[in-house]
Design a protein around this motif. Structure first.
Motif, PDB file in Angstrom:
ATOM      1  N   GLY A 418       0.829  -1.209   0.000  1.00  0.00           N
ATOM      2  CA  GLY A 418       0.000   0.000   0.000  1.00  0.00           C
ATOM      3  C   GLY A 418       0.859   1.254   0.000  1.00  0.00           C
ATOM      4  N   GLU A 419       1.969   1.217   0.733  1.00  0.00           N
ATOM      5  CA  GLU A 419       2.890   2.354   0.751  1.00  0.00           C
ATOM      6  C   GLU A 419       3.563   2.524  -0.614  1.00  0.00           C
ATOM      7  OE1 GLU A 419       5.375   1.331   4.041  1.00  0.00           O
ATOM      8  OE2 GLU A 419       3.829   1.784   5.515  1.00  0.00           O
ATOM      9  N   LYS A 420       3.841   1.416  -1.277  1.00  0.00           N
ATOM     10  CA  LYS A 420       4.385   1.476  -2.637  1.00  0.00           C
ATOM     11  C   LYS A 420       3.401   2.179  -3.572  1.00  0.00           C
ATOM     12  CE  LYS A 420       5.476  -1.516  -6.579  1.00  0.00           C
ATOM     13  NZ  LYS A 420       5.540  -2.907  -7.084  1.00  0.00           N
ATOM     14  N   LYS A 421       2.126   1.826  -3.469  1.00  0.00           N
ATOM     15  CA  LYS A 421       1.085   2.443  -4.304  1.00  0.00           C
ATOM     16  C   LYS A 421       0.985   3.936  -4.019  1.00  0.00           C
ATOM     17  CE  LYS A 421      -2.479   2.451  -7.102  1.00  0.00           C
ATOM     18  NZ  LYS A 421      -2.292   2.277  -8.561  1.00  0.00           N
ATOM     19  N   HIS A 422       1.098   4.303  -2.744  1.00  0.00           N
ATOM     20  CA  HIS A 422       1.049   5.714  -2.357  1.00  0.00           C
ATOM     21  C   HIS A 422       2.178   6.497  -3.025  1.00  0.00           C
ATOM     22  CE1 HIS A 422       0.678   9.315   0.055  1.00  0.00           C
ATOM     23  NE2 HIS A 422       1.886   9.151   0.561  1.00  0.00           N
ATOM     24  N   LEU A 423       3.355   5.924  -3.057  1.00  0.00           N
ATOM     25  CA  LEU A 423       4.501   6.572  -3.704  1.00  0.00           C
ATOM     26  C   LEU A 423       4.258   6.753  -5.201  1.00  0.00           C
ATOM     27  CD1 LEU A 423       7.690   4.984  -2.087  1.00  0.00           C
ATOM     28  CD2 LEU A 423       7.225   7.412  -2.351  1.00  0.00           C
ATOM     29  N   GLN A 424       3.715   5.725  -5.831  1.00  0.00           N
ATOM     30  CA  GLN A 424       3.426   5.817  -7.264  1.00  0.00           C
ATOM     31  C   GLN A 424       2.429   6.940  -7.543  1.00  0.00           C
ATOM     32  OE1 GLN A 424       2.149   1.826  -8.124  1.00  0.00           O
ATOM     33  NE2 GLN A 424       4.204   1.145  -8.677  1.00  0.00           N
ATOM     34  N   ASN A 425       1.453   7.125  -6.652  1.00  0.00           N
ATOM     35  CA  ASN A 425       0.472   8.196  -6.831  1.00  0.00           C
ATOM     36  C   ASN A 425       1.127   9.573  -6.723  1.00  0.00           C
ATOM     37  OD1 ASN A 425      -1.601   6.353  -7.173  1.00  0.00           O
ATOM     38  ND2 ASN A 425      -2.221   6.385  -5.023  1.00  0.00           N
ATOM     39  N   ILE A 426       2.084   9.710  -5.787  1.00  0.00           N
ATOM     40  CA  ILE A 426       2.793  10.983  -5.644  1.00  0.00           C
ATOM     41  C   ILE A 426       3.576  11.288  -6.915  1.00  0.00           C
ATOM     42  CG2 ILE A 426       4.620  12.190  -4.372  1.00  0.00           C
ATOM     43  CD1 ILE A 426       3.808  10.636  -1.883  1.00  0.00           C
ATOM     44  N   LEU A 427       4.248  10.264  -7.454  1.00  0.00           N
ATOM     45  CA  LEU A 427       5.013  10.448  -8.689  1.00  0.00           C
ATOM     46  C   LEU A 427       4.109  10.890  -9.837  1.00  0.00           C
ATOM     47  CD1 LEU A 427       7.441   7.390  -8.594  1.00  0.00           C
ATOM     48  CD2 LEU A 427       8.127   9.785  -8.677  1.00  0.00           C
ATOM     49  N   CYS A 428       2.961  10.246  -9.934  1.00  0.00           N
ATOM     50  CA  CYS A 428       2.044  10.581 -11.024  1.00  0.00           C
ATOM     51  C   CYS A 428       1.508  12.000 -10.885  1.00  0.00           C
ATOM     52  CB  CYS A 428       0.880   9.591 -11.051  1.00  0.00           C
ATOM     53  SG  CYS A 428       1.367   7.914 -11.539  1.00  0.00           S
ATOM     54  N   ARG A 429       1.157  12.402  -9.655  1.00  0.00           N
ATOM     55  CA  ARG A 429       0.650  13.764  -9.431  1.00  0.00           C
ATOM     56  C   ARG A 429       1.705  14.813  -9.772  1.00  0.00           C
ATOM     57  NH1 ARG A 429      -1.414  11.764  -4.506  1.00  0.00           N
ATOM     58  NH2 ARG A 429       0.187  12.922  -3.367  1.00  0.00           N
ATOM     59  N   ALA A 430       2.957  14.460  -9.522  1.00  0.00           N
ATOM     60  CA  ALA A 430       4.052  15.405  -9.780  1.00  0.00           C
ATOM     61  C   ALA A 430       4.459  15.418 -11.253  1.00  0.00           C
ATOM     62  CB  ALA A 430       5.253  15.055  -8.913  1.00  0.00           C
ATOM     63  N   GLY A 431       3.820  14.562 -12.048  1.00  0.00           N
ATOM     64  CA  GLY A 431       4.154  14.510 -13.466  1.00  0.00           C
ATOM     65  C   GLY A 431       5.396  13.710 -13.755  1.00  0.00           C
ATOM     66  N   GLU A 432       5.874  12.949 -12.765  1.00  0.00           N
ATOM     67  CA  GLU A 432       7.049  12.107 -12.981  1.00  0.00           C
ATOM     68  C   GLU A 432       6.627  10.810 -13.660  1.00  0.00           C
ATOM     69  OE1 GLU A 432      10.046  13.237 -12.307  1.00  0.00           O
ATOM     70  OE2 GLU A 432       9.291  15.063 -11.374  1.00  0.00           O
ATOM     71  N   GLU A 433       7.605  10.016 -14.055  1.00  0.00           N
ATOM     72  CA  GLU A 433       7.328   8.757 -14.745  1.00  0.00           C
ATOM     73  C   GLU A 433       6.906   7.702 -13.729  1.00  0.00           C
ATOM     74  OE1 GLU A 433       9.513   5.644 -17.829  1.00  0.00           O
ATOM     75  OE2 GLU A 433      10.613   7.331 -16.983  1.00  0.00           O
ATOM     76  N   CYS A 434       5.601   7.384 -13.683  1.00  0.00           N
ATOM     77  CA  CYS A 434       5.067   6.505 -12.641  1.00  0.00           C
ATOM     78  C   CYS A 434       5.679   5.111 -12.684  1.00  0.00           C
ATOM     79  CB  CYS A 434       3.550   6.395 -12.776  1.00  0.00           C
ATOM     80  SG  CYS A 434       2.726   7.989 -12.786  1.00  0.00           S
ATOM     81  N   GLY A 435       5.837   4.562 -13.851  1.00  0.00           N
ATOM     82  CA  GLY A 435       6.309   3.188 -13.952  1.00  0.00           C
ATOM     83  C   GLY A 435       7.797   3.041 -14.106  1.00  0.00           C
ATOM     84  N   ILE A 436       8.509   4.142 -14.161  1.00  0.00           N
ATOM     85  CA  ILE A 436       9.970   4.158 -14.299  1.00  0.00           C
ATOM     86  C   ILE A 436      10.401   3.285 -15.477  1.00  0.00           C
ATOM     87  CG2 ILE A 436      12.112   4.213 -12.950  1.00  0.00           C
ATOM     88  CD1 ILE A 436      10.481   3.802 -10.458  1.00  0.00           C
ATOM     89  N   GLY A 437       9.615   3.311 -16.564  1.00  0.00           N
ATOM     90  CA  GLY A 437       9.987   2.586 -17.768  1.00  0.00           C
ATOM     91  C   GLY A 437       9.771   1.093 -17.717  1.00  0.00           C
ATOM     92  N   LEU A 438       9.063   0.586 -16.703  1.00  0.00           N
ATOM     93  CA  LEU A 438       8.822  -0.848 -16.573  1.00  0.00           C
ATOM     94  C   LEU A 438       7.432  -1.206 -17.091  1.00  0.00           C
ATOM     95  CD1 LEU A 438      10.186  -1.528 -12.950  1.00  0.00           C
ATOM     96  CD2 LEU A 438      11.416  -1.749 -15.111  1.00  0.00           C
ATOM     97  N   THR A 439       7.276  -2.451 -17.533  1.00  0.00           N
ATOM     98  CA  THR A 439       5.940  -2.962 -17.867  1.00  0.00           C
ATOM     99  C   THR A 439       5.180  -3.185 -16.563  1.00  0.00           C
ATOM    100  OG1 THR A 439       6.578  -5.286 -17.744  1.00  0.00           O
ATOM    101  CG2 THR A 439       6.907  -4.170 -19.866  1.00  0.00           C
TER     102      THR A 439
END
Length: 468
Positions: A418-439
């Motif tokens: 769940g904490e991992k998902k929270h981090l991904q949401n922060i990245l997406c909101r900031a316009g960063e690359e959510c998946g870091i180039g991974l499938t």
């Protein structure tokens, strides 16, 4: 024994890169074991605090000194750093005592002629300590974070490029927090025996808090682990929860054959042996010294189903090809995730050295993949926060070496995912690359633990399966 002189000598030794801080601290405190607990705590606090805040301390000294810190004599430089740390971060020590003791030490060590310089500079900082300047945050945002959190600018830039500013600052804050020793109890210990052991430890003065991820890992917030009841009996060992999570990710079965390629100091091998109770663990590392340290821990923890060997992980052992149910691969790395505990790493590692490690990591991975039997598991892990050593290696292992990514859902704790998902949401909101180039499959197979967000060291874990 003059405790400040002990601190000064340790800082000088570390500046000459004669040892690493965590090993030197243990050696010194063992040598001067007769010191009372308050003196030991003072030595530890001042040494570790000075190292942790070194860039910030240098910035303040440079702002008030006619001579740059870089040009000072090494002894005077270290003496001023440790003194400024006390002035700024240790209210229990009177400023006058800090200044006087620094002058005495300078004279004692052959710098009587610099007593006036030391005294004047320290008293100036003492008077102005509430108003010491930081770089302008708007004009120099990277330098601002670098000085505020005492982190080399190249690392601030690296993490900002990978995670954005919000996450980077949280990581920096997390690395500056107090990092208690983690104790791991045997994973198979019954609730009754665990409670009895914890009661014995607490009666001996220890304060323990259970990890929010694993019920058999505890944070020791008060007490010395080596003197705790149960330690010498093999009822607990020092192991961060992140390291234990890497073993959990492998889902080791009772009869499995496990190869731990880079095993020292043995924490993962011992936990793997507890899970493979009717199986076997082969713990290997590159030198006799590393294997000796591993064997000491194995003996103390009474792990009888572990065999140890010296072996170069970059070379494939043809006799083991296709034999392992599980391969644990905690490769040598830049160590950027454990700088909160090993405070001098950030002053030794460079962008070039961190990037250069990826070739060694690829050689070890390439040599180790053949050990995994069809359908078997490989867990790749590092104690760093660096995309080239982590997410880029996920792509290498799947796209070049042909292993399948295996989701960590249902394997690692829900709270952690769940904490991992929270981090991904922060990245997406900031316009960063959510998946870091991974499938999606690659992303589901790995997790980057980050200080400030997770209750753990900075650590990376990825799970793979060899195709049948």
């Amino acid at each position: 024994m003059n405790t400040r002189e002990l601190v000064l000598d340790m800082l000088l030794s570390l500046e000459r890169e004669e040892d690493y801080s965590h090993r030197l601290m243990k050696a010194v405190l063992d040598k001067y074991d007769y010191l009372d607990s308050r003196d030991k705590a003072f030595v530890k606090r001042v040494t570790e605090g000075t190292l942790e805040r070194q860039l910030e301390l240098d910035y303040y000294l440079d702002s008030r000194s006619s001579l740059s810190v870089r040009k000072m004599r090494p002894l005077i430089r270290c003496l001023l750093r440790m003194s400024v740390y006390q002035l700024l971060y240790m209210d229990s020590v009177p400023d006058s005592a800090v200044c006087n003791e620094a002058c005495k030490l300078a004279a004692k060590r052959g710098f009587r002629n610099l007593k006036g310089f030391v005294n004047g500079l320290l008293r100036t900082i003492s008077k102005e300590k509430e108003n010491l300047p930081l770089p302008d945050e708007e004009k120099e945002p990277v330098k601002f974070l670098s000085v505020k959190y005492s982190m080399p600018e190249w690392l601030v830039e690296l993490w900002q490029d990978e995670y954005g500013r919000e996450i980077t600052e949280t990581i920096l804050k997390g690395l500056m927090e107090i990092h208690p020793v983690s104790l791991r109890l045997p994973s198979g210990l019954s609730d009754e025996h665990r409670n009895v052991l914890l009661s014995r430890m607490e009666s001996a003065g220890a304060k323990l808090t259970v990890s929010r991820y694993l019920p058999y890992v505890y944070l020791l917030t008060r007490g010395e682990f080596s003197s705790l009841p149960g330690f010498e009996e093999g009822l607990c060992t020092v192991q961060d929860v992140s390291s234990a999570l890497a073993v959990e990710a492998a889902e080791i079965g009772e009869t499995d054959f496990v190869i731990d390629v880079c095993a020292a100091p043995g924490g993962k091998s011992i936990l793997a042996a507890e899970k493979a109770r009717a199986g076997k663990v082969l713990a290997r590392d590159i030198s006799e010294e590393k294997i000796c340290r591993t064997e000491e821990n194995i003996r103390r923890m009474k792990a009888e189903n572990i065999e140890t060997e010296v072996h170069d992980g970059t070379l494939t052992d043809e006799e083991l090809v296709g034999k392992a149910d599980v391969v644990l691969l905690d490769v040598p790395c830049s160590g950027l995730g454990v700088m909160g505990k090993k405070r001098d790493i950030k002053y030794r590692v460079t962008r070039e050295s961190a990037e250069g490690l990826t070739e060694l990591q690829k050689r070890i991975v390439r040599a180790s993949v053949p050990y995994v039997k069809p359908g078997g598991t490989l867990v790749y892990s590092t104690c760093t926060i660096h995309r080239q050593e982590n997410e880029d290696m996920v792509r290498f292992i799947t796209e070049v070496l042909g292993l399948e990514p295996v989701s960590l859902t249902g394997v690692l704790p829900k709270s952690l995912l769940g904490e991992k998902k929270h981090l991904q949401n922060i990245l997406c909101r900031a316009g960063e690359e959510c998946g870091i180039g991974l499938t999606d499959a690659q992303r589901d197979a790995c997790i980057q633990l980050l200080p400030g967000y997770m209750e753990a060291d900075g650590f990376f874990i990825a799970r793979f399966r060899r195709k049948k």
